[in-house]
Design a protein around this motif. Structure first.
Motif, short mmCIF file in Angstrom:
data_model
loop_
_atom_site.label_atom_id
_atom_site.label_comp_id
_atom_site.label_asym_id
_atom_site.label_seq_id
_atom_site.Cartn_x
_atom_site.Cartn_y
_atom_site.Cartn_z
N THR A 39 3.80 14.04 -29.43
CA THR A 39 3.50 13.47 -28.12
C THR A 39 2.00 13.40 -27.84
O THR A 39 1.58 12.62 -27.00
CB THR A 39 4.17 14.30 -27.01
N ARG A 40 1.19 14.16 -28.55
CA ARG A 40 -0.26 14.14 -28.32
C ARG A 40 -0.94 12.97 -29.01
O ARG A 40 -1.94 12.47 -28.54
CB ARG A 40 -0.90 15.42 -28.83
N ASN A 41 -0.40 12.54 -30.13
CA ASN A 41 -1.00 11.48 -30.92
C ASN A 41 -0.62 10.12 -30.34
O ASN A 41 0.56 9.81 -30.17
CB ASN A 41 -0.52 11.60 -32.36
N CYS A 59 6.66 -5.35 -20.78
CA CYS A 59 5.70 -4.37 -20.24
C CYS A 59 5.53 -3.18 -21.17
O CYS A 59 4.41 -2.68 -21.37
CB CYS A 59 6.16 -3.90 -18.86
N LEU A 60 6.61 -2.72 -21.77
CA LEU A 60 6.52 -1.59 -22.69
C LEU A 60 5.79 -2.00 -23.97
O LEU A 60 5.05 -1.20 -24.55
CB LEU A 60 7.92 -1.05 -23.01
N GLY A 61 5.97 -3.24 -24.40
CA GLY A 61 5.22 -3.73 -25.56
C GLY A 61 3.73 -3.77 -25.28
O GLY A 61 2.90 -3.42 -26.14
N ILE A 62 3.35 -4.18 -24.07
CA ILE A 62 1.93 -4.19 -23.68
C ILE A 62 1.39 -2.76 -23.65
O ILE A 62 0.28 -2.50 -24.12
CB ILE A 62 1.75 -4.90 -22.33
N ALA A 63 2.17 -1.83 -23.12
CA ALA A 63 1.75 -0.43 -23.11
C ALA A 63 1.57 0.09 -24.53
O ALA A 63 0.65 0.87 -24.81
CB ALA A 63 2.76 0.42 -22.35
N SER A 64 2.43 -0.35 -25.45
CA SER A 64 2.32 0.06 -26.84
C SER A 64 1.01 -0.44 -27.46
O SER A 64 0.33 0.30 -28.17
CB SER A 64 3.51 -0.49 -27.63
N ILE A 65 0.64 -1.66 -27.12
CA ILE A 65 -0.62 -2.22 -27.64
C ILE A 65 -1.81 -1.44 -27.07
O ILE A 65 -2.77 -1.11 -27.79
CB ILE A 65 -0.72 -3.72 -27.29
N ILE A 66 -1.75 -1.12 -25.78
CA ILE A 66 -2.86 -0.37 -25.17
C ILE A 66 -2.96 1.03 -25.78
O ILE A 66 -4.06 1.53 -26.02
CB ILE A 66 -2.69 -0.31 -23.64
N TYR A 67 -1.83 1.67 -26.04
CA TYR A 67 -1.86 2.99 -26.70
C TYR A 67 -2.45 2.88 -28.11
O TYR A 67 -3.15 3.77 -28.57
CB TYR A 67 -0.47 3.61 -26.76
N PHE A 68 -2.15 1.79 -28.78
CA PHE A 68 -2.69 1.59 -30.13
C PHE A 68 -4.22 1.47 -30.07
O PHE A 68 -4.93 2.06 -30.89
CB PHE A 68 -2.06 0.36 -30.78
N ALA A 112 -6.10 2.76 -27.74
CA ALA A 112 -6.59 4.11 -27.41
C ALA A 112 -6.62 4.99 -28.65
O ALA A 112 -7.56 5.78 -28.83
CB ALA A 112 -5.71 4.74 -26.33
N ALA A 113 -5.62 4.85 -29.51
CA ALA A 113 -5.59 5.66 -30.73
C ALA A 113 -6.71 5.26 -31.68
O ALA A 113 -7.33 6.12 -32.31
CB ALA A 113 -4.23 5.50 -31.41
N ILE A 114 -6.99 3.97 -31.76
CA ILE A 114 -8.08 3.50 -32.63
C ILE A 114 -9.42 4.05 -32.14
O ILE A 114 -10.29 4.42 -32.92
CB ILE A 114 -8.10 1.96 -32.69
N ARG A 115 -9.58 4.16 -30.84
CA ARG A 115 -10.83 4.66 -30.25
C ARG A 115 -10.92 6.19 -30.31
O ARG A 115 -11.88 6.76 -29.80
CB ARG A 115 -10.94 4.21 -28.81
N GLY A 116 -9.92 6.85 -30.85
CA GLY A 116 -9.99 8.29 -31.05
C GLY A 116 -9.52 9.13 -29.87
O GLY A 116 -9.78 10.33 -29.83
N GLU A 117 -8.82 8.54 -28.93
CA GLU A 117 -8.32 9.30 -27.79
C GLU A 117 -7.04 10.03 -28.17
O GLU A 117 -6.31 9.60 -29.06
CB GLU A 117 -8.08 8.37 -26.60
#
Length: 186
Positions: free
Chosen positions: A84-86, A113-122, A124-129
């Protein structure tokens, strides 16, 4: 300019999409539309996404404000550790959960909407958050003995004697005289 914290936006988007997915699933199941099994999946997925996304993450600045009652959800999300942290894992989970919602009209909006959230999380993950829990601060009680109110040393300021209100005893006449006669007519 400050750096954008993508995870904060992804969290809000995912929580809203979980609620939309849940609502669409309830409509699909209640209406017994064709393929209502996808709607039943939408109900379960919406509840899961809402429980996963309810606790906010701590911001990098440190100005985090948790949601009301998020502590118990934070402990559950924290217990699952790297799952859940990653944010790569969250992006994949949200992408997988949104696919079945595309097969039914009642759940399509939640799916998108959930697909858009998935893209935003991706992003965020690329930016190291990554997800950090907001834990309540332990407030230490320090009794301030020196701050006990002391009585004032000087009397309060008073207006000059000619401006003060006159007492009835100090007036020259007796009491107040009414200039009009007051008589009872019988």
């Amino acid at each position: 300019m400050g750096r954008i914290e993508w995870a904060m936006w992804a969290n809000e988007q995912a929580l809203a999409s979980g609620l939309i997915y849940l609502t669409g699933g309830i409509v699909g199941v209640a209406g017994q539309f064709r393929g209502w099994q996808f709607a039943a999946f939408g109900v379960a997925a919406g509840v899961f996404v809402c429980l996963l996304e309810y606790p906010r993450s701590k911001r990098a600045k440190g100005t985090s404000v948790g949601r009301t009652g998020q502590y118990c959800f934070t402990m559950v999300v924290k217990a699952f550790g790297p799952l859940t942290r990653n944010y790569y894992v969250r992006a994949f989970i949200h992408a997988a959960l949104c696919v079945p919602g595309g097969f039914m009209l009642a759940t399509v909006l939640g799916c998108v909407c959930l697909g858009i959230a998935s893209i935003i999380y991706f992003v965020a993950a690329i930016r190291g958050e990554h997800w950090e829990p907001i834990l309540p601060r332990k407030e230490t009680y320090k009794p301030n003995i020196g701050s006990i109110n002391k009585p004032p040393q000087n009397p309060p300021p008073r207006p000059p004697p000619e401006m003060r209100r006159k007492r009835v005893e100090d007036l020259e006449g007796a009491a107040y005289d009414n200039p009009m006669d007051v008589t009872a007519n019988e």
